[in-house]
Design a protein around this motif. Structure first.
Motif, PDB file in Angstrom:
ATOM      1  N   GLY A   1      43.308  94.780  42.586  1.00 34.29           N
ATOM      2  CA  GLY A   1      42.375  94.195  43.549  1.00 34.29           C
ATOM      3  C   GLY A   1      41.966  95.132  44.665  1.00 34.29           C
ATOM      4  O   GLY A   1      40.997  94.870  45.373  1.00 34.29           O
ATOM      5  N   ASP A   2      42.706  96.236  44.868  1.00 37.98           N
ATOM      6  CA  ASP A   2      42.325  97.222  45.876  1.00 37.98           C
ATOM      7  C   ASP A   2      41.078  97.967  45.401  1.00 37.98           C
ATOM      8  O   ASP A   2      40.771  97.996  44.219  1.00 37.98           O
ATOM      9  N   THR A   3      40.380  98.578  46.330  1.00 42.36           N
ATOM     10  CA  THR A   3      39.232  99.413  46.003  1.00 42.36           C
ATOM     11  C   THR A   3      39.645 100.874  46.109  1.00 42.36           C
ATOM     12  O   THR A   3      40.322 101.259  47.061  1.00 42.36           O
ATOM     13  N   VAL A   4      39.264 101.659  45.102  1.00 40.39           N
ATOM     14  CA  VAL A   4      39.506 103.101  45.155  1.00 40.39           C
ATOM     15  C   VAL A   4      38.195 103.834  44.935  1.00 40.39           C
ATOM     16  O   VAL A   4      37.297 103.349  44.265  1.00 40.39           O
TER      17      VAL A   4
ATOM     18  N   ILE B   1      45.292 104.015  35.966  1.00 35.37           N
ATOM     19  CA  ILE B   1      44.603 102.895  36.594  1.00 35.37           C
ATOM     20  C   ILE B   1      43.358 102.498  35.806  1.00 35.37           C
ATOM     21  O   ILE B   1      42.644 103.345  35.291  1.00 35.37           O
ATOM     22  N   GLN B   2      43.177 101.195  35.710  1.00 35.92           N
ATOM     23  CA  GLN B   2      41.967 100.658  35.101  1.00 35.92           C
ATOM     24  C   GLN B   2      41.095 100.186  36.256  1.00 35.92           C
ATOM     25  O   GLN B   2      41.549  99.422  37.113  1.00 35.92           O
ATOM     26  N   ILE B   3      39.859 100.684  36.276  1.00 34.93           N
ATOM     27  CA  ILE B   3      38.947 100.423  37.388  1.00 34.93           C
ATOM     28  C   ILE B   3      37.697  99.718  36.867  1.00 34.93           C
ATOM     29  O   ILE B   3      37.125 100.127  35.857  1.00 34.93           O
ATOM     30  N   LYS B   4      37.283  98.681  37.599  1.00 30.99           N
ATOM     31  CA  LYS B   4      36.015  98.024  37.296  1.00 30.99           C
ATOM     32  C   LYS B   4      34.953  98.689  38.166  1.00 30.99           C
ATOM     33  O   LYS B   4      34.996  98.609  39.395  1.00 30.99           O
ATOM     34  N   ILE B   5      34.020  99.366  37.502  1.00 32.00           N
ATOM     35  CA  ILE B   5      32.947 100.077  38.197  1.00 32.00           C
ATOM     36  C   ILE B   5      31.709  99.194  38.218  1.00 32.00           C
ATOM     37  O   ILE B   5      31.309  98.651  37.188  1.00 32.00           O
ATOM     38  N   ASP B   6      31.121  99.059  39.386  1.00 27.58           N
ATOM     39  CA  ASP B   6      29.909  98.259  39.519  1.00 27.58           C
ATOM     40  C   ASP B   6      28.933  99.006  40.426  1.00 27.58           C
ATOM     41  O   ASP B   6      28.662  98.610  41.542  1.00 27.58           O
TER      42      ASP B   6
ATOM     43  N   VAL C   1      40.420  98.154  41.449  1.00 34.10           N
ATOM     44  CA  VAL C   1      41.542  98.367  40.549  1.00 34.10           C
ATOM     45  C   VAL C   1      41.862  97.056  39.838  1.00 34.10           C
ATOM     46  O   VAL C   1      42.084  96.030  40.471  1.00 34.10           O
ATOM     47  N   VAL C   2      41.851  97.097  38.498  1.00 35.00           N
ATOM     48  CA  VAL C   2      42.212  95.938  37.696  1.00 35.00           C
ATOM     49  C   VAL C   2      43.708  95.995  37.395  1.00 35.00           C
ATOM     50  O   VAL C   2      44.422  95.002  37.560  1.00 35.00           O
ATOM     51  N   THR C   3      44.185  97.164  36.951  1.00 34.94           N
ATOM     52  CA  THR C   3      45.614  97.366  36.717  1.00 34.94           C
ATOM     53  C   THR C   3      46.012  98.771  37.139  1.00 34.94           C
ATOM     54  O   THR C   3      45.198  99.688  37.137  1.00 34.94           O
ATOM     55  N   ASN C   4      47.276  98.913  37.488  1.00 33.81           N
ATOM     56  CA  ASN C   4      47.863 100.220  37.808  1.00 33.81           C
ATOM     57  C   ASN C   4      49.209 100.277  37.111  1.00 33.81           C
ATOM     58  O   ASN C   4      50.159  99.629  37.544  1.00 33.81           O
ATOM     59  N   ASN C   5      49.291 101.005  36.028  1.00 32.96           N
ATOM     60  CA  ASN C   5      50.530 101.153  35.271  1.00 32.96           C
ATOM     61  C   ASN C   5      51.023 102.582  35.412  1.00 32.96           C
ATOM     62  O   ASN C   5      50.606 103.466  34.667  1.00 32.96           O
TER      63      ASN C   5
END
Length: 95
Positions: free
Chosen positions: A27-30, A51-56, A43-47
């Motif tokens: 949920g954070d923004t990077v 990191i999986q990021i939703k780009i818009d 950030v959707v996930t951070n393992n």
């Protein structure tokens, strides 16, 4: 409008990877600057630093997965925005 506290730091690429592992939450923004590529998103996930990021953005939309550890040699800057504020980490040479 409430302004968030911004902290600017210089860190080695290893320290930035460690920061991402420990501090970046779902949920954070990077905003990543890696080489000549600028990647902003939620950030959707951070393992463990992958990191999986939703780009818009205007030009690119969708999910992308970035293994920061594998790209650490190309890190220029990471901007991390969460509820507590904004932290900008500028990469220094790892000597």
């Amino acid at each position: 409008m409430i302004l968030k506290k911004t902290e600017n730091l210089c860190a080695s690429c290893d320290e930035i990877c460690q920061y991402i592992n420990n501090e970046v939450k779902n949920g954070d923004t990077v905003r990543l600057s890696i080489g000549r590529v600028y990647i902003p998103g939620k950030v959707v996930t951070n393992n463990d630093g992958v990191i999986q990021i939703k780009i818009d953005s205007e030009m690119i939309k969708g999910l992308t997965t970035i293994d920061v550890e594998k790209l650490k040699e190309h890190l220029i800057e990471v901007e991390h925005e969460c509820e507590d504020g904004i932290c900008v980490l500028e990469a220094t040479d790892d000597d």
